[in-house]
Structures are given as C-alpha cells and as structure tokens.
Motif scaffolding. Structure first.
Motif, PDB file in Angstrom:
ATOM      1  N   VAL A 231      42.670  -2.891  89.999  1.00  0.00           N
ATOM      2  CA  VAL A 231      43.821  -3.782  89.864  1.00  0.00           C
ATOM      3  C   VAL A 231      44.146  -4.451  91.198  1.00  0.00           C
ATOM      4  N   GLY A 232      44.200  -3.667  92.272  1.00  0.00           N
ATOM      5  CA  GLY A 232      44.543  -4.221  93.576  1.00  0.00           C
ATOM      6  C   GLY A 232      44.715  -3.103  94.587  1.00  0.00           C
ATOM      7  N   SER A 233      45.292  -3.436  95.740  1.00  0.00           N
ATOM      8  CA  SER A 233      45.519  -2.445  96.789  1.00  0.00           C
ATOM      9  C   SER A 233      46.991  -2.439  97.176  1.00  0.00           C
ATOM     10  N   LEU A 234      47.484  -1.244  97.553  1.00  0.00           N
ATOM     11  CA  LEU A 234      48.876  -1.059  97.934  1.00  0.00           C
ATOM     12  C   LEU A 234      48.939  -0.316  99.255  1.00  0.00           C
ATOM     13  N   GLU A 235      49.939  -0.620 100.040  1.00  0.00           N
ATOM     14  CA  GLU A 235      50.136   0.028 101.332  1.00  0.00           C
ATOM     15  C   GLU A 235      51.321   0.982 101.257  1.00  0.00           C
ATOM     16  N   PHE A 236      51.100   2.206 101.729  1.00  0.00           N
ATOM     17  CA  PHE A 236      52.174   3.206 101.765  1.00  0.00           C
ATOM     18  C   PHE A 236      53.223   2.798 102.803  1.00  0.00           C
ATOM     19  N   LEU A 237      54.510   2.817 102.401  1.00  0.00           N
ATOM     20  CA  LEU A 237      55.592   2.479 103.317  1.00  0.00           C
ATOM     21  C   LEU A 237      56.413   3.692 103.705  1.00  0.00           C
ATOM     22  N   ARG A 238      56.887   4.456 102.732  1.00  0.00           N
ATOM     23  CA  ARG A 238      57.700   5.641 103.057  1.00  0.00           C
ATOM     24  C   ARG A 238      57.592   6.662 101.934  1.00  0.00           C
ATOM     25  N   PRO A 239      57.729   7.942 102.295  1.00  0.00           N
ATOM     26  CA  PRO A 239      57.600   9.000 101.290  1.00  0.00           C
ATOM     27  C   PRO A 239      58.839   9.096 100.419  1.00  0.00           C
ATOM     28  N   GLY A 240      58.679   9.761  99.319  1.00  0.00           N
ATOM     29  CA  GLY A 240      59.816  10.042  98.453  1.00  0.00           C
ATOM     30  C   GLY A 240      60.368  11.426  98.728  1.00  0.00           C
ATOM     31  N   THR A 241      61.340  11.832  97.933  1.00  0.00           N
ATOM     32  CA  THR A 241      61.915  13.177  98.040  1.00  0.00           C
ATOM     33  C   THR A 241      61.960  13.789  96.647  1.00  0.00           C
ATOM     34  N   PRO A 242      61.614  15.063  96.523  1.00  0.00           N
ATOM     35  CA  PRO A 242      61.601  15.697  95.201  1.00  0.00           C
ATOM     36  C   PRO A 242      63.022  16.005  94.719  1.00  0.00           C
ATOM     37  N   ALA A 243      63.142  16.197  93.424  1.00  0.00           N
ATOM     38  CA  ALA A 243      64.418  16.633  92.859  1.00  0.00           C
ATOM     39  C   ALA A 243      64.692  18.074  93.307  1.00  0.00           C
ATOM     40  N   ASP A 244      65.961  18.400  93.569  1.00  0.00           N
ATOM     41  CA  ASP A 244      66.281  19.755  94.036  1.00  0.00           C
ATOM     42  C   ASP A 244      67.334  20.435  93.173  1.00  0.00           C
ATOM     43  N   GLY A 245      67.547  19.934  91.989  1.00  0.00           N
ATOM     44  CA  GLY A 245      68.548  20.515  91.110  1.00  0.00           C
ATOM     45  C   GLY A 245      69.902  19.853  91.229  1.00  0.00           C
ATOM     46  N   LYS A 246      70.146  19.218  92.371  1.00  0.00           N
ATOM     47  CA  LYS A 246      71.425  18.529  92.583  1.00  0.00           C
ATOM     48  C   LYS A 246      71.236  17.014  92.613  1.00  0.00           C
ATOM     49  N   THR A 247      70.084  16.593  93.146  1.00  0.00           N
ATOM     50  CA  THR A 247      69.815  15.152  93.236  1.00  0.00           C
ATOM     51  C   THR A 247      68.524  14.838  92.489  1.00  0.00           C
ATOM     52  N   LEU A 248      68.420  13.611  92.044  1.00  0.00           N
ATOM     53  CA  LEU A 248      67.239  13.177  91.323  1.00  0.00           C
ATOM     54  C   LEU A 248      66.082  12.902  92.290  1.00  0.00           C
ATOM     55  N   GLU A 249      64.894  12.947  91.762  1.00  0.00           N
ATOM     56  CA  GLU A 249      63.700  12.617  92.546  1.00  0.00           C
ATOM     57  C   GLU A 249      63.756  11.161  92.991  1.00  0.00           C
ATOM     58  N   VAL A 250      63.346  10.917  94.232  1.00  0.00           N
ATOM     59  CA  VAL A 250      63.188   9.556  94.752  1.00  0.00           C
ATOM     60  C   VAL A 250      61.695   9.327  94.958  1.00  0.00           C
ATOM     61  N   PRO A 251      61.081   8.369  94.262  1.00  0.00           N
ATOM     62  CA  PRO A 251      59.629   8.165  94.390  1.00  0.00           C
ATOM     63  C   PRO A 251      59.261   7.556  95.740  1.00  0.00           C
ATOM     64  N   ALA A 252      57.981   7.665  96.082  1.00  0.00           N
ATOM     65  CA  ALA A 252      57.463   7.046  97.308  1.00  0.00           C
ATOM     66  C   ALA A 252      57.448   5.532  97.139  1.00  0.00           C
ATOM     67  N   THR A 253      57.541   4.818  98.274  1.00  0.00           N
ATOM     68  CA  THR A 253      57.580   3.355  98.259  1.00  0.00           C
ATOM     69  C   THR A 253      56.273   2.784  98.782  1.00  0.00           C
ATOM     70  N   PHE A 254      55.714   1.854  98.033  1.00  0.00           N
ATOM     71  CA  PHE A 254      54.486   1.147  98.403  1.00  0.00           C
ATOM     72  C   PHE A 254      54.750  -0.357  98.326  1.00  0.00           C
TER      73      PHE A 254
END
Length: 387
Positions: A231-254
């Motif tokens: 399909v194409g190529s993507l560049e990693f910008l910043r990592p995400g954070t996993p869900a911890d029971g109190k906050t929702l998961e934040v996905p990584a940004t490309f």
C-alpha cells in the motif's frame, strides 16, 4: 612515413582482477556479491577460455562501444545466442565474478577469436612513444552506484524489491494495524497521520500492506505462500500508551510518507527491511526445472515484456537470484478435420517457446521474475524450464 595507431585489446579479466584487488583494499567500497555454486563451477571451468564460436550470434559485431542505458544482458545478446552465458564470454574466473560490473559507457569492447573460441575483451587506449596509440587494461575503483552498467534494467525491479512480500503463513493477520485516522478519515494520503495499534518491534519506517492473498500452485492448487499487496510506507512519530484500567489505550502515531494506493483502516504494518544493493549475475539453473507461472503481479490477467510474474518455484527448489528460465506457451486443443472421413479428432498442439524470465526475488516456495522477452501474452499456468 605515417605512424598508424596500433591496436592491442586488453583482457577484461586483467582489468577486473586489478579492480577487485583495489576494492578489497578499500573497505568503504568493498562489497561481497553472492555467488551460487553453479556460478563457481562455471567460472572454474571456463575461466579465460571464452565460448565456442558456434555459441556466437550470427551477426555478432567485432567491436562495440558501451552506451549509457546498456546492460550486460543487452550487450551479451548482441554477441551470444544464449545471453545468460556471458560470464564465459568475458572469461571471468571465480574471483572476478564477484564484481563483474566494472564496465562503463564510452568503453570499447572487442571480440577476439582464437583457436575456435571467442572472448570479449575491454580496450583502453593510451598514448605511447612517437604518438603511437596502444590499448591496455586500466583498473578503476569506484563506489557501487557509480554509473557502471548493471546486468539487467534495474529501474524495472528496484521499486519492487521493498514492495513484494510472500509469507509462508498469513502472519500479517496478527501484525500492527492502522486503527484510525485524523478527523475520522477513511482513506489516508501522503502526509496524513495514522494511528496504529499492536506490538511494534522497532521504531522507524514501516511498510503498509493490505490483506494477504494466497498464491496457489496452478497444478496442485496447494497454497505456496501469501502475497501481501503493498500500500505504501509510514514513518513512526511517537509511541502509544496501553490501557491501565483507568485510562483508554492511546495508539502509536505514524505519518504516511509514500503511497501506492490510499491507506485504509485495517491495513497491516511491517518494518522496512535493510536496503540491499543486489548485483545480479544471469545464469541458467544447474538442474532441470519444470515450473509454472502462478500469477501476474498486480491486477492483470496477462503480462508482456518488462512485467513481473510470480512462479511456483522457490529456494527450496533451488531457485536463485539471477536464474534465467524459458517460458513456454501451452499448446492449444484443436479439432483435426483433415482426414477426409468427416471425423474431427481432438488433438493438442505441442508447447512452444514463448520467451525468457529473469528471477530476481526468491522466497521459500515462490519467486518473482521479470519477463525479459515474450512473443505472446504470458499468463497463469504457463510452463517454465531451463533456457
């Protein structure tokens, strides 16, 4: 009395040997090129011997000046009936075949015939005493991408090398995936941000693939691997954070860097592999090959010269980068009405040679090949053999 130039062709092998020695002394420029066992055996048997005159093309020229855009394959086609035998024509030995691509535009090649055999030699002119022009070898040490002519048209396959992927299993099903995009977009173009869920083994650039499709053997219908559409190529910008029971998961940004087609939610990511600079040495397989074309790469049903096909032979079958294969067109079934009895018998015409393939990418059970020549369209099921 006029002093005429004296012509003495300088063996290419001498120039290649000297250049190889210089390259080995310059670590920044030295590179080991893969040599197959069949190449070693051929090089050992024919080093500096050349080819029989019967192997020369009927209209082989006595000399040729290399032009920009030439390839070793194209030049060898001028001189040989079987272009894949060019290492023999150049008289390369085992060491020289490691880096045979030291031929440059403007150099003159001379066909020398001695004792029933022919060799192609490289002429380099220098000025001697009294203005006499002589030809002698000259070694040059250059970087890999220095304008030396390649074995085949690399521009046709270089974009494909990082795009084609065949998996033994559909492992992309568990790979990181594009989960969402900015502002609820469905299709992503160059520069857009993509949010990715899943385990990311590395940071850096990733390739995006659509759902992998099975590649089936045309005869047995067995699944030989899974081809993922690039399909194409993507560049990693910043990592995400996993869900911890109190906050929702934040996905990584490309960020989308390049696209062959627009990126969709659900597309799977795989790290871009290290770039390799392949030098291909065309050669015939060392054993009999009986293979088939699986499919035309992309959406086409048939292919012609300079297009790419997948074949049902891979490394486990002895396929190597650089193998040249013959293409055969399957004989048609026809009705024979020539007996004069009114009967119409069904017969199948013999297979006929249709062209040649050049294998440039190998996987375990599948390979990709460039169509070097084809008289008729090439399609799934067409037969392959030694050239």
């Amino acid at each position: 009395m006029t002093s005429w130039p004296m012509l003495r062709p300088a063996p290419l092998v001498t120039a290649l040997w000297a250049a190889a020695a210089l390259l080995s002394a310059a670590p920044a420029m030295a590179t080991d090129f893969p040599i197959s066992q069949s190449q070693r055996e051929t090089a050992q048997k024919v080093a500096q011997a050349g080819v029989p005159l019967s192997e020369l093309a009927p209209d082989a020229p006595d000399s040729y000046t290399v032009k920009k855009g030439d390839t070793l394959w194209a030049i060898s086609t001028l001189f040989l009936k079987s272009p894949w035998r060019w290492p023999e024509l150049w008289g390369m030995n085992q060491d020289q075949i490691r880096n045979p691509h030291l031929i440059y535009p403007g150099q003159q090649l001379v066909l020398v015939k001695v004792d029933g055999r022919a060799r192609l030699e490289l002429a380099q002119s220098i000025t001697g005493p009294n203005g006499t022009v002589k030809l002698s070898p000259r070694a040059r040490a250059e970087s890999l991408d220095d304008g030396g002519i390649p074995a085949i048209p690399m521009h046709l396959i270089e974009p494909f090398l990082n795009e084609a992927i065949v998996l033994d299993e559909d492992s992309l099903a568990s790979a990181p995936r594009v989960a969402a995009a900015q502002e609820g977009r469905v299709l992503l173009s160059r520069g857009d941000l993509a949010y990715v869920r899943g385990t990311l083994p590395t940071q850096g650039d990733y390739r995006a693939f659509r759902t992998a499709k099975p590649l089936r053997d045309p005869l047995t219908k067995e699944v030989l691997g899974y081809e993922a559409a690039y399909v194409g190529s993507l560049e990693f910008l910043r990592p995400g954070t996993p869900a911890d029971g109190k906050t929702l998961e934040v996905p990584a940004t490309f960020q989308v860097k390049q696209i062959r087609q627009e990126v969709n939610a659900g597309d799977r990511l795989a790290p871009v592999p290290p770039r390799t600079f392949n030098r291909y040495v065309p050669h015939a397989p060392g054993k009999a090959i009986d293979g088939r074309v699986i499919a035309v790469y992309g959406e086409g049903l048939n292919a012609g010269q300079n297009q790419i096909v997948s074949i049902n032979k891979g490394t486990q079958d002895g396929m190597e980068q650089g193998h040249v294969l013959a293409l055969w067109r399957t004989g048609q079934e026809v009705r024979d009405t020539s007996s004069g009895t009114g009967r119409a018998d069904a017969i199948r015409l013999p297979d006929e040679k249709n062209g040649k393939l050049f294998v440039f990418q190998t996987f375990r059970r599948v390979s990709y090949a460039l169509i070097l020549s084809a008289q008729q369209p090439v399609g799934p099921g067409d037969r392959l053999s030694q050239p």
